[in-house]
Scaffold this motif. Structure first.
Motif, PDB file in Angstrom:
ATOM      1  N   MET A  87      19.786 -78.422 -33.188  1.00 49.42           N
ATOM      2  CA  MET A  87      19.434 -78.980 -34.466  1.00 49.42           C
ATOM      3  C   MET A  87      18.350 -80.050 -34.266  1.00 49.42           C
ATOM      4  N   ILE A  88      17.353 -80.030 -35.119  1.00 55.44           N
ATOM      5  CA  ILE A  88      16.273 -81.007 -35.075  1.00 55.44           C
ATOM      6  C   ILE A  88      16.382 -81.898 -36.314  1.00 55.44           C
ATOM      7  N   TYR A  89      16.337 -83.203 -36.068  1.00 54.14           N
ATOM      8  CA  TYR A  89      16.445 -84.180 -37.145  1.00 54.14           C
ATOM      9  C   TYR A  89      15.116 -84.889 -37.329  1.00 54.14           C
ATOM     10  N   ARG A  90      14.907 -85.403 -38.525  1.00 60.56           N
ATOM     11  CA  ARG A  90      13.665 -86.099 -38.832  1.00 60.56           C
ATOM     12  C   ARG A  90      13.915 -87.307 -39.710  1.00 60.56           C
ATOM     13  N   THR A  91      12.960 -88.226 -39.634  1.00 61.26           N
ATOM     14  CA  THR A  91      12.927 -89.362 -40.536  1.00 61.26           C
ATOM     15  C   THR A  91      11.468 -89.793 -40.626  1.00 61.26           C
ATOM     16  N   ASP A  92      11.153 -90.646 -41.571  1.00 61.73           N
ATOM     17  CA  ASP A  92       9.787 -91.130 -41.730  1.00 61.73           C
ATOM     18  C   ASP A  92       9.699 -92.607 -41.396  1.00 61.73           C
ATOM     19  N   TYR A  93       8.506 -93.020 -41.022  1.00 61.28           N
ATOM     20  CA  TYR A  93       8.210 -94.422 -40.734  1.00 61.28           C
ATOM     21  C   TYR A  93       6.887 -94.749 -41.409  1.00 61.28           C
ATOM     22  N   ASN A  94       6.862 -95.824 -42.176  1.00 63.59           N
ATOM     23  CA  ASN A  94       5.641 -96.230 -42.865  1.00 63.59           C
ATOM     24  C   ASN A  94       4.879 -97.200 -41.977  1.00 63.59           C
ATOM     25  N   SER A  95       3.800 -96.731 -41.364  1.00 67.42           N
ATOM     26  CA  SER A  95       3.023 -97.546 -40.425  1.00 67.42           C
ATOM     27  C   SER A  95       1.721 -98.020 -41.082  1.00 67.42           C
ATOM     28  N   PRO A  96       1.014 -98.937 -40.441  1.00 67.82           N
ATOM     29  CA  PRO A  96      -0.282 -99.382 -40.969  1.00 67.82           C
ATOM     30  C   PRO A  96      -1.337 -98.274 -41.030  1.00 67.82           C
ATOM     31  N   ILE A  97      -1.125 -97.174 -40.316  1.00 69.59           N
ATOM     32  CA  ILE A  97      -2.096 -96.081 -40.375  1.00 69.59           C
ATOM     33  C   ILE A  97      -1.566 -94.892 -41.181  1.00 69.59           C
ATOM     34  N   GLY A  98      -0.451 -95.100 -41.880  1.00 67.38           N
ATOM     35  CA  GLY A  98       0.092 -94.052 -42.736  1.00 67.38           C
ATOM     36  C   GLY A  98       1.512 -93.676 -42.367  1.00 67.38           C
ATOM     37  N   ILE A  99       2.041 -92.755 -43.133  1.00 65.01           N
ATOM     38  CA  ILE A  99       3.412 -92.296 -42.916  1.00 65.01           C
ATOM     39  C   ILE A  99       3.471 -91.429 -41.663  1.00 65.01           C
ATOM     40  N   MET A 100       4.474 -91.713 -40.837  1.00 59.76           N
ATOM     41  CA  MET A 100       4.696 -90.939 -39.615  1.00 59.76           C
ATOM     42  C   MET A 100       6.040 -90.231 -39.744  1.00 59.76           C
ATOM     43  N   THR A 101       6.098 -89.009 -39.262  1.00 57.50           N
ATOM     44  CA  THR A 101       7.353 -88.261 -39.195  1.00 57.50           C
ATOM     45  C   THR A 101       7.847 -88.316 -37.761  1.00 57.50           C
ATOM     46  N   LEU A 102       9.101 -88.716 -37.590  1.00 58.76           N
ATOM     47  CA  LEU A 102       9.742 -88.743 -36.281  1.00 58.76           C
ATOM     48  C   LEU A 102      10.705 -87.573 -36.213  1.00 58.76           C
ATOM     49  N   ALA A 103      10.763 -86.903 -35.064  1.00 60.48           N
ATOM     50  CA  ALA A 103      11.687 -85.788 -34.870  1.00 60.48           C
ATOM     51  C   ALA A 103      12.506 -86.028 -33.609  1.00 60.48           C
ATOM     52  N   SER A 104      13.782 -85.630 -33.669  1.00 63.91           N
ATOM     53  CA  SER A 104      14.684 -85.846 -32.548  1.00 63.91           C
ATOM     54  C   SER A 104      15.688 -84.707 -32.427  1.00 63.91           C
ATOM     55  N   ASP A 105      16.128 -84.496 -31.189  1.00 59.92           N
ATOM     56  CA  ASP A 105      17.228 -83.563 -30.937  1.00 59.92           C
ATOM     57  C   ASP A 105      18.552 -84.328 -30.948  1.00 59.92           C
ATOM     58  N   GLU A 106      18.528 -85.530 -31.422  1.00 54.52           N
ATOM     59  CA  GLU A 106      19.611 -86.505 -31.557  1.00 54.52           C
ATOM     60  C   GLU A 106      19.734 -87.412 -30.329  1.00 54.52           C
ATOM     61  N   GLU A 107      19.180 -87.020 -29.206  1.00 50.61           N
ATOM     62  CA  GLU A 107      19.190 -87.864 -28.017  1.00 50.61           C
ATOM     63  C   GLU A 107      17.794 -88.351 -27.637  1.00 50.61           C
ATOM     64  N   ASN A 108      16.807 -87.499 -27.824  1.00 53.99           N
ATOM     65  CA  ASN A 108      15.432 -87.797 -27.413  1.00 53.99           C
ATOM     66  C   ASN A 108      14.483 -87.729 -28.596  1.00 53.99           C
ATOM     67  N   LEU A 109      13.376 -88.432 -28.472  1.00 56.52           N
ATOM     68  CA  LEU A 109      12.294 -88.292 -29.430  1.00 56.52           C
ATOM     69  C   LEU A 109      11.483 -87.082 -28.981  1.00 56.52           C
ATOM     70  N   ILE A 110      11.365 -86.095 -29.850  1.00 56.34           N
ATOM     71  CA  ILE A 110      10.617 -84.893 -29.482  1.00 56.34           C
ATOM     72  C   ILE A 110       9.329 -84.755 -30.276  1.00 56.34           C
ATOM     73  N   GLY A 111       9.163 -85.596 -31.300  1.00 60.67           N
ATOM     74  CA  GLY A 111       7.946 -85.528 -32.087  1.00 60.67           C
ATOM     75  C   GLY A 111       7.683 -86.794 -32.872  1.00 60.67           C
ATOM     76  N   LEU A 112       6.407 -87.090 -33.059  1.00 60.75           N
ATOM     77  CA  LEU A 112       5.973 -88.194 -33.909  1.00 60.75           C
ATOM     78  C   LEU A 112       4.580 -87.823 -34.405  1.00 60.75           C
ATOM     79  N   TRP A 113       4.483 -87.508 -35.697  1.00 66.01           N
ATOM     80  CA  TRP A 113       3.232 -87.042 -36.254  1.00 66.01           C
ATOM     81  C   TRP A 113       2.808 -87.884 -37.445  1.00 66.01           C
ATOM     82  N   LEU A 114       1.515 -88.031 -37.598  1.00 66.41           N
ATOM     83  CA  LEU A 114       0.954 -88.699 -38.768  1.00 66.41           C
ATOM     84  C   LEU A 114       0.907 -87.691 -39.911  1.00 66.41           C
TER      85      LEU A 114
END
Length: 169
Positions: A1-28
């Motif tokens: 299962m892949i989980y996601r959340t967003d982060y509002n950064s100074p350069i825009g919204i970022m999507t974070l993805a995780s397998d629940e233990e590791n960070l597997i993605g971070l995209w603008l």
């Protein structure tokens, strides 16, 4: 299962993805090769420890601190070649840059080859699935030009200026 959340950064919204233990993605948002194109279904979930750690890392980074990449459990998904290139990216010091040609030389050395294509390296850099933290924005052209950033050249410029302490924000 892949989980996601967003982060509002100074350069825009970022999507974070995780397998629940590791960070597997971070995209603008709007970036080329965005994770939502890679994973068909990501489930929204904020209360994952790696997301809290990543958001704290990003806050420190954008506050001008130099957080250590080793504080985060990173597990980018890609071929062995791409992972080797991403490991080199992780070695680029905060506020410094490296060229695609220099990375190609390092990859050739690692692989026991006389040469390596800078274009192949560029493809791996461009497909970095953990933007900002794996600092692909620190890779520049041999002539010093800002080339090839999946999040857009203006965001690359902003990140480099931020690290030099000259950003206008």
């Amino acid at each position: 299962m892949i989980y996601r959340t967003d982060y509002n950064s100074p350069i825009g919204i970022m999507t974070l993805a995780s397998d629940e233990e590791n960070l597997i993605g971070l995209w603008l948002k709007g970036q080329k090769y965005h994770g939502e194109e890679i994973f068909d279904e990501m489930i929204e979930k904020e209360d994952i420890l790696v997301f809290a750690k990543t958001k704290e890392w990003l806050k420190n980074y954008f506050d001008g601190k130099k957080p250590d990449i080793k504080l985060l459990p990173l597990a980018p998904i890609g071929s062995e070649f791409r992972k080797e290139v991403w490991e080199i990216l992780c070695e680029i010091p905060y506020g410094e840059t490296i060229t695609y040609k220099e990375i190609a030389r390092k990859m050739a050395e690692k692989m026991g080859k006389p040469t390596m294509s800078a274009q192949a390296v560029g493809g791996a850099v461009g497909h970095n699935p953990i933007s900002v933290i794996i600092p692909c924005h620190r890779v520049i052209g041999t002539d010093g030009s800002l080339t090839g950033y999946a999040g857009g050249i203006e965001k690359k410029r902003h990140l480099l200026e931020h690290e030099e302490g000259t950003d206008s924000n």
